[in-house]
Scaffold this motif. Structure first.
Motif, PDB file in Angstrom:
ATOM      1  N   GLY A  50       0.859  -1.255   0.152  1.00 28.11           N
ATOM      2  CA  GLY A  50      -0.167  -0.127  -0.045  1.00 28.11           C
ATOM      3  C   GLY A  50       0.921   1.476  -0.019  1.00 28.11           C
ATOM      4  O   GLY A  50       0.352   2.340  -0.486  1.00 28.11           O
ATOM      5  N   VAL A  51       1.951   1.088   0.649  1.00 32.39           N
ATOM      6  CA  VAL A  51       2.918   2.226   0.892  1.00 32.39           C
ATOM      7  C   VAL A  51       3.486   2.819  -0.619  1.00 32.39           C
ATOM      8  O   VAL A  51       3.541   3.670  -0.970  1.00 32.39           O
ATOM      9  CB  VAL A  51       3.862   2.104   1.963  1.00 32.39           C
ATOM     10  CG1 VAL A  51       5.091   3.152   1.732  1.00 32.39           C
ATOM     11  CG2 VAL A  51       3.514   2.129   3.307  1.00 32.39           C
ATOM     12  N   VAL A  52       3.994   1.672  -1.295  1.00 33.83           N
ATOM     13  CA  VAL A  52       4.739   1.945  -2.552  1.00 33.83           C
ATOM     14  C   VAL A  52       3.560   2.335  -3.474  1.00 33.83           C
ATOM     15  O   VAL A  52       3.914   3.270  -4.248  1.00 33.83           O
ATOM     16  CB  VAL A  52       5.257   0.451  -3.201  1.00 33.83           C
ATOM     17  CG1 VAL A  52       5.577   0.508  -4.598  1.00 33.83           C
ATOM     18  CG2 VAL A  52       6.308   0.200  -2.064  1.00 33.83           C
ATOM     19  N   MET A  53       2.403   1.575  -3.411  1.00 40.28           N
ATOM     20  CA  MET A  53       1.253   2.312  -4.379  1.00 40.28           C
ATOM     21  C   MET A  53       1.043   3.592  -4.119  1.00 40.28           C
ATOM     22  O   MET A  53       0.800   4.743  -4.852  1.00 40.28           O
ATOM     23  CB  MET A  53      -0.007   1.301  -4.363  1.00 40.28           C
ATOM     24  CG  MET A  53      -1.076   1.875  -5.036  1.00 40.28           C
ATOM     25  SD  MET A  53      -0.530   1.645  -7.033  1.00 40.28           S
ATOM     26  CE  MET A  53      -2.135   2.190  -7.954  1.00 40.28           C
ATOM     27  N   GLY A  54       0.823   4.037  -2.828  1.00 44.72           N
ATOM     28  CA  GLY A  54       0.391   5.505  -2.559  1.00 44.72           C
ATOM     29  C   GLY A  54       1.293   6.478  -2.715  1.00 44.72           C
ATOM     30  O   GLY A  54       1.200   7.607  -3.165  1.00 44.72           O
ATOM     31  N   VAL A  55       2.878   6.005  -2.376  1.00 45.06           N
ATOM     32  CA  VAL A  55       3.899   6.888  -3.001  1.00 45.06           C
ATOM     33  C   VAL A  55       3.652   7.242  -4.328  1.00 45.06           C
ATOM     34  O   VAL A  55       4.005   8.479  -4.620  1.00 45.06           O
ATOM     35  CB  VAL A  55       4.946   6.345  -2.474  1.00 45.06           C
ATOM     36  CG1 VAL A  55       6.553   7.293  -2.800  1.00 45.06           C
ATOM     37  CG2 VAL A  55       5.263   6.431  -0.912  1.00 45.06           C
ATOM     38  N   PHE A  56       3.519   6.416  -5.209  1.00 43.97           N
ATOM     39  CA  PHE A  56       3.519   6.666  -6.666  1.00 43.97           C
ATOM     40  C   PHE A  56       2.382   7.393  -7.047  1.00 43.97           C
ATOM     41  O   PHE A  56       2.409   8.172  -7.914  1.00 43.97           O
ATOM     42  CB  PHE A  56       3.639   5.131  -7.494  1.00 43.97           C
ATOM     43  CG  PHE A  56       4.873   4.690  -7.740  1.00 43.97           C
ATOM     44  CD1 PHE A  56       5.756   5.153  -8.831  1.00 43.97           C
ATOM     45  CD2 PHE A  56       5.656   3.929  -6.755  1.00 43.97           C
ATOM     46  CE1 PHE A  56       7.050   4.631  -8.952  1.00 43.97           C
ATOM     47  CE2 PHE A  56       6.801   3.536  -7.023  1.00 43.97           C
ATOM     48  CZ  PHE A  56       7.584   3.991  -8.050  1.00 43.97           C
ATOM     49  N   VAL A  57       1.196   6.990  -6.507  1.00 47.67           N
ATOM     50  CA  VAL A  57       0.070   7.959  -6.728  1.00 47.67           C
ATOM     51  C   VAL A  57       0.501   9.530  -6.027  1.00 47.67           C
ATOM     52  O   VAL A  57       0.100  10.383  -6.937  1.00 47.67           O
ATOM     53  CB  VAL A  57      -1.045   7.194  -6.052  1.00 47.67           C
ATOM     54  CG1 VAL A  57      -2.368   8.374  -6.175  1.00 47.67           C
ATOM     55  CG2 VAL A  57      -1.490   6.171  -6.682  1.00 47.67           C
ATOM     56  N   PHE A  58       1.014   9.575  -4.932  1.00 43.84           N
ATOM     57  CA  PHE A  58       1.371  10.884  -4.657  1.00 43.84           C
ATOM     58  C   PHE A  58       2.180  11.703  -5.281  1.00 43.84           C
ATOM     59  O   PHE A  58       2.134  12.816  -5.564  1.00 43.84           O
ATOM     60  CB  PHE A  58       1.755  10.857  -3.160  1.00 43.84           C
ATOM     61  CG  PHE A  58       2.162  12.100  -2.517  1.00 43.84           C
ATOM     62  CD1 PHE A  58       1.542  13.124  -1.951  1.00 43.84           C
ATOM     63  CD2 PHE A  58       3.580  12.421  -2.454  1.00 43.84           C
ATOM     64  CE1 PHE A  58       2.143  14.014  -1.490  1.00 43.84           C
ATOM     65  CE2 PHE A  58       3.975  13.497  -1.974  1.00 43.84           C
ATOM     66  CZ  PHE A  58       3.496  14.410  -1.379  1.00 43.84           C
ATOM     67  N   GLY A  59       3.229  10.818  -5.909  1.00 45.83           N
ATOM     68  CA  GLY A  59       4.124  11.396  -6.886  1.00 45.83           C
ATOM     69  C   GLY A  59       3.563  11.859  -8.179  1.00 45.83           C
ATOM     70  O   GLY A  59       3.986  12.977  -8.700  1.00 45.83           O
TER      71      GLY A  59
END
Length: 300
Positions: free
Chosen positions: A197-206
């Motif tokens: 979830g963190v990896v997915m959220g970081v890319f969406v945030f980026g």
């Protein structure tokens, strides 16, 4: 300290911080042109072509469209430079106001986290400044060959500041997770379970947070944060192991009982309980002796 003394102390700290910002802003005003050139440097500028000439997406002309734009932009840049350059002073004033209320261990952790937070923010800001030229070229490349780009310097400066703040603040996320782990609010194992979830959220945030909206900017922001996240998970797990060695019940939930030691003990090894202490006696008003219970004598 009484409330009035706290407010007086806060007033003095704020006055010193504002004075430092004003002084550094005045100093930065003498170098306002150099500062604006530095912030506008990532924009590929058109050389030898007038404003409105057909340049396509190769370059852009930076202009002021309003009469007061040079003045307001200069004030904004110098004030921002004054705040950044005076940060050691106003951060110290903030620390001097908060530090008397902290314990010795809390002060030690604060020194460590501040010493790590500053390089992390600086690294994020430097990375943002490095990728801005590439991001701006990608954005300008969409322009048709029959058109030209005319950019306001105020918009360029806002874009640069936004990129620096987003990258610098995002680099503080792993440090925040480590702080939560040291405070006992989250374990390293739980953080490791969040990695998808963190990896997915970081890319969406980026993809959302970067003003460039190009994949290069997203990757430049997301990949370092993911790497820092896994480093934070490793540090949290090491801290959990250290805490478990020092406290065997540290990993238990609030509703989970600790293991009982049911090893038989010989009768001779049992230590006798200390004798109960008698209540202190107090002389009564009539000369008699009375005993106090829970802070009150039996007469009361």
């Amino acid at each position: 300290m009484p409330l009035a003394d706290h407010l007086r102390e806060l007033r003095n700290r704020l006055a010193k911080a504002m004075l430092a910002i004003i002084v550094m802003t005045i100093v930065a005003a003498f170098y306002n042109k150099q500062l604006m050139d530095f912030l506008a440097a990532p924009v590929p500028k058109c050389e030898g072509s007038g404003v409105g000439a057909t340049t396509g997406g190769e370059c852009a002309n930076i202009v002021f469209n309003k009469l007061l734009s040079p003045f307001t932009t200069t004030v904004k840049v110098t004030l921002m430079a004054g705040i950044v350059l005076s940060c050691p002073v106003w951060l110290y004033q903030l620390w001097a106001f908060v530090a008397p209320g902290l314990h010795k261990s809390e002060k030690k952790y604060t020194y460590v986290f501040v010493a790590v937070a500053v390089p992390l923010f600086a690294s994020g800001a430097y990375l943002a400044y490095l990728i801005m030229p590439v991001s701006m070229k990608l954005l300008l490349s969409i322009t048709p060959d029959t058109a030209s780009n005319i950019l306001e310097l105020d918009d360029v400066l806002d874009f640069s500041v936004r990129m620096v703040l987003i990258f610098g603040t995002a680099f503080e996320l792993p440090l925040l997770l480590i702080m939560l782990n040291f405070a006992g609010m989250v374990t390293g194992r739980r953080m490791a379970g969040w990695w998808r979830g963190v990896v997915m959220g970081v890319f969406v945030f980026g993809a959302i947070a970067t003003p460039t909206t190009d994949p290069f900017g997203m990757l430049a922001l997301a990949v370092p944060i993911v790497i820092l996240y896994f480093i934070a998970v490793g540090i949290a797990m090491l801290n959990d192991r250290r805490r478990a060695r020092n406290d065997l019940d540290a990993e238990l939930d609030d509703d989970e009982a600790s293991a009982l030691d049911l090893t038989p003990v010989a009768v001779g090894e049992i230590e006798p309980l200390p004798a109960a202490r008698a209540l202190p006696e107090q002389a009564g008003g009539d000369g008699s002796r009375s005993q106090r219970l829970n802070g009150y004598d039996d007469i009361t």
